[in-house]
Write a protein that holds these residues in place. Structure first.
Motif, PDB file in Angstrom:
ATOM      1  N   PHE A 110       0.846  -1.191   0.000  1.00  0.00           N
ATOM      2  CA  PHE A 110       0.000   0.000   0.000  1.00  0.00           C
ATOM      3  C   PHE A 110       0.875   1.231   0.000  1.00  0.00           C
ATOM      4  N   ASN A 111       0.664   2.097  -0.987  1.00  0.00           N
ATOM      5  CA  ASN A 111       1.374   3.373  -1.087  1.00  0.00           C
ATOM      6  C   ASN A 111       0.642   4.381  -0.207  1.00  0.00           C
ATOM      7  N   SER A 112       1.155   4.586   0.980  1.00  0.00           N
ATOM      8  CA  SER A 112       0.510   5.421   1.977  1.00  0.00           C
ATOM      9  C   SER A 112       1.159   6.808   1.990  1.00  0.00           C
ATOM     10  N   VAL A 113       1.528   7.309   3.144  1.00  0.00           N
ATOM     11  CA  VAL A 113       2.170   8.612   3.261  1.00  0.00           C
ATOM     12  C   VAL A 113       2.943   8.631   4.575  1.00  0.00           C
ATOM     13  N   PHE A 114       4.002   9.422   4.635  1.00  0.00           N
ATOM     14  CA  PHE A 114       4.790   9.473   5.860  1.00  0.00           C
ATOM     15  C   PHE A 114       3.923   9.918   7.038  1.00  0.00           C
ATOM     16  N   GLY A 115       4.162   9.299   8.177  1.00  0.00           N
ATOM     17  CA  GLY A 115       3.395   9.631   9.364  1.00  0.00           C
ATOM     18  C   GLY A 115       2.099   8.876   9.514  1.00  0.00           C
ATOM     19  N   ALA A 116       1.761   8.024   8.544  1.00  0.00           N
ATOM     20  CA  ALA A 116       0.466   7.341   8.586  1.00  0.00           C
ATOM     21  C   ALA A 116       0.448   6.169   9.559  1.00  0.00           C
ATOM     22  N   ASP A 117       1.526   5.941  10.266  1.00  0.00           N
ATOM     23  CA  ASP A 117       1.517   4.928  11.312  1.00  0.00           C
ATOM     24  C   ASP A 117       0.741   5.410  12.535  1.00  0.00           C
ATOM     25  N   ARG A 118       0.325   6.672  12.506  1.00  0.00           N
ATOM     26  CA  ARG A 118      -0.409   7.236  13.639  1.00  0.00           C
ATOM     27  C   ARG A 118      -1.356   8.324  13.114  1.00  0.00           C
ATOM     28  N   GLU A 119      -2.274   8.748  13.944  1.00  0.00           N
ATOM     29  CA  GLU A 119      -3.134   9.870  13.580  1.00  0.00           C
ATOM     30  C   GLU A 119      -2.353  11.165  13.775  1.00  0.00           C
ATOM     31  N   THR A 120      -2.407  12.038  12.776  1.00  0.00           N
ATOM     32  CA  THR A 120      -1.584  13.248  12.791  1.00  0.00           C
ATOM     33  C   THR A 120      -2.390  14.532  12.853  1.00  0.00           C
ATOM     34  N   GLY A 121      -3.691  14.444  12.578  1.00  0.00           N
ATOM     35  CA  GLY A 121      -4.494  15.648  12.490  1.00  0.00           C
ATOM     36  C   GLY A 121      -4.505  16.249  11.099  1.00  0.00           C
ATOM     37  N   VAL A 122      -3.769  15.630  10.162  1.00  0.00           N
ATOM     38  CA  VAL A 122      -3.811  16.036   8.758  1.00  0.00           C
ATOM     39  C   VAL A 122      -4.856  15.147   8.084  1.00  0.00           C
ATOM     40  N   PRO A 123      -6.023  15.688   7.728  1.00  0.00           N
ATOM     41  CA  PRO A 123      -7.131  14.825   7.288  1.00  0.00           C
ATOM     42  C   PRO A 123      -6.780  13.870   6.154  1.00  0.00           C
ATOM     43  N   HIS A 124      -6.074  14.377   5.115  1.00  0.00           N
ATOM     44  CA  HIS A 124      -5.786  13.504   3.978  1.00  0.00           C
ATOM     45  C   HIS A 124      -4.571  12.614   4.225  1.00  0.00           C
ATOM     46  N   HIS A 125      -3.975  12.686   5.401  1.00  0.00           N
ATOM     47  CA  HIS A 125      -2.984  11.700   5.835  1.00  0.00           C
ATOM     48  C   HIS A 125      -3.638  10.694   6.791  1.00  0.00           C
ATOM     49  N   ASP A 126      -4.521  11.182   7.639  1.00  0.00           N
ATOM     50  CA  ASP A 126      -5.204  10.282   8.553  1.00  0.00           C
ATOM     51  C   ASP A 126      -6.089   9.294   7.803  1.00  0.00           C
ATOM     52  N   LYS A 128      -5.260   7.777   5.137  1.00  0.00           N
ATOM     53  CA  LYS A 128      -4.366   6.666   4.774  1.00  0.00           C
ATOM     54  C   LYS A 128      -4.014   5.837   6.000  1.00  0.00           C
ATOM     55  N   HIS A 129      -3.942   6.475   7.159  1.00  0.00           N
ATOM     56  CA  HIS A 129      -3.756   5.722   8.406  1.00  0.00           C
ATOM     57  C   HIS A 129      -4.925   4.752   8.585  1.00  0.00           C
ATOM     58  N   TRP A 130      -6.128   5.212   8.293  1.00  0.00           N
ATOM     59  CA  TRP A 130      -7.306   4.364   8.436  1.00  0.00           C
ATOM     60  C   TRP A 130      -7.209   3.168   7.488  1.00  0.00           C
ATOM     61  N   VAL A 131      -6.795   3.420   6.234  1.00  0.00           N
ATOM     62  CA  VAL A 131      -6.664   2.321   5.268  1.00  0.00           C
ATOM     63  C   VAL A 131      -5.559   1.359   5.719  1.00  0.00           C
ATOM     64  N   GLU A 132      -4.463   1.903   6.237  1.00  0.00           N
ATOM     65  CA  GLU A 132      -3.398   1.043   6.757  1.00  0.00           C
ATOM     66  C   GLU A 132      -3.934   0.115   7.843  1.00  0.00           C
ATOM     67  N   GLU A 133      -4.695   0.671   8.773  1.00  0.00           N
ATOM     68  CA  GLU A 133      -5.230  -0.138   9.871  1.00  0.00           C
ATOM     69  C   GLU A 133      -6.185  -1.208   9.346  1.00  0.00           C
ATOM     70  N   TYR A 134      -6.993  -0.837   8.370  1.00  0.00           N
ATOM     71  CA  TYR A 134      -7.929  -1.805   7.789  1.00  0.00           C
ATOM     72  C   TYR A 134      -7.158  -2.925   7.101  1.00  0.00           C
ATOM     73  N   LEU A 135      -6.093  -2.570   6.401  1.00  0.00           N
ATOM     74  CA  LEU A 135      -5.275  -3.566   5.718  1.00  0.00           C
ATOM     75  C   LEU A 135      -4.590  -4.491   6.726  1.00  0.00           C
ATOM     76  N   ARG A 136      -4.093  -3.928   7.815  1.00  0.00           N
ATOM     77  CA  ARG A 136      -3.443  -4.755   8.844  1.00  0.00           C
ATOM     78  C   ARG A 136      -4.416  -5.778   9.428  1.00  0.00           C
ATOM     79  N   LYS A 137      -5.667  -5.375   9.615  1.00  0.00           N
ATOM     80  CA  LYS A 137      -6.664  -6.260  10.214  1.00  0.00           C
ATOM     81  C   LYS A 137      -7.205  -7.302   9.230  1.00  0.00           C
ATOM     82  N   SER A 138      -6.863  -7.159   7.952  1.00  0.00           N
ATOM     83  CA  SER A 138      -7.405  -8.052   6.921  1.00  0.00           C
ATOM     84  C   SER A 138      -6.804  -9.447   6.971  1.00  0.00           C
TER      85      SER A 138
END
Length: 293
Positions: A110-126, A128-138
């Motif tokens: 998954f081509n995400s974005v830097f900092g997406a391992d956590r919630e950052t308060g940047v909406p269009h980065h967060d 990708k954090h959500w997609v990362e978490e969904y992918l991890r749980k898959s």
């Protein structure tokens, strides 16, 4: 040609296109998931031997069929610039993960974005954090690649100017903050190496950084290429057009507090470009149309 088939969602874009380039360089078979197979970019891929699979993000069957019998799957979600677009981005990311799970894809990048391992308060980065978490749980084997700022931005929105015989770079970033950056070419090369199994990312994720330099050092790199003096001017965040961009540049500054391990990226792609190498590789030349130049 390799018998390995890699599916790519986003192949007609810049980052996905770089992944396709790198995969073809390794003689892998590439299946591009596209909405419009008759578009100029899709047809250009087909002319290079890329298989086109027509999909719709709201049609799970088309997505799962396109991912049947592939050894790897690269995807990225659409860039979002509003809350409505963020909802669309998350919906597409969720659908792609579900399709990969239905097709039992062996490895997803998954081509995400830097900092997406956590919630950052940047909406269009967060998002990708959500997609990362969904992918991890898959339950899928997944690797996250997290690009930093693109070096290519120095040819467009962050381009230096020529003023009175001097290279001038202006960014909404304090002059003592080092900007992390990567070339789009190297995003593709790192992703391809991971997909083809020639490298692995420690812990299943890698922050893609080819260089990190302060504004004055970035300006100096362009000045050295042009053979001209250079200076840097830090701008206030208020010059940015919206809150999304302002939040992103705040995150750039916060990220600088944590130096990157550049060796990690180079262990995956040894030829990763630093900024000076990218400037040379792209044959960058000083602009000639600035007032007073």
């Amino acid at each position: 040609m390799s018998t390995v088939t890699i599916a790519v969602f986003g192949a007609t874009g810049n980052q996905g296109g770089a992944v396709v380039d790198a995969l073809l360089d390794h003689e892998a078979r590439v299946r591009a998931l596209v909405r419009d197979p008759q578009s100029d970019r899709a047809q250009a891929l087909a002319a290079r031997g890329v298989e086109l699979a027509v999909v719709r993000a709201d049609d799970p069957a088309s997505l799962a069929a396109a991912l049947t019998a592939v050894e790897g799957f690269y995807f990225m979600t659409p860039e979002a610039n509003s809350l409505e677009e963020i909802e669309v981005e998350i919906r597409i990311g969720t659908a792609l993960v579900d399709a990969a799970a239905d097709a039992s894809v062996p490895h997803v990048v998954f081509n995400s974005v830097f900092g997406a391992d956590r919630e950052t308060g940047v909406p269009h980065h967060d998002s990708k954090h959500w997609v990362e978490e969904y992918l991890r749980k898959s339950g899928l084997r997944a690797t996250m690649v997290r690009p930093t700022a693109f070096m290519e931005n120095f040819t467009s929105v962050m381009a230096p100017s020529l003023e009175h015989g001097e290279i001038v770079l202006r960014l909404p970033l304090p002059e003592d903050v080092a900007l992390k950056m990567i070339s789009i070419r190297d995003i593709g090369r790192v992703a391809a190496a991971l997909l083809l199994g020639t490298a692995e990312a420690p812990g299943g994720a890698v922050e893609l950084v080819g260089d990190e330099l302060t504004g004055p050092r970035i300006a100096a790199a362009f000045g050295a290429r042009a053979g001209l003096p250079a200076r840097y001017e830090a701008l206030p965040l208020s010059v940015l057009p919206n809150e999304f961009d302002q939040a992103m540049f705040r995150q750039f500054a916060e990220a600088a507090e944590h130096p990157s391990d550049l060796a990690v990226v180079r262990s995956i792609e040894p030829a990763t470009l630093d900024l000076a190498e990218w400037i040379r590789a792209t044959s960058w030349t000083a602009p000639t149309n600035a007032a007073g130049s």
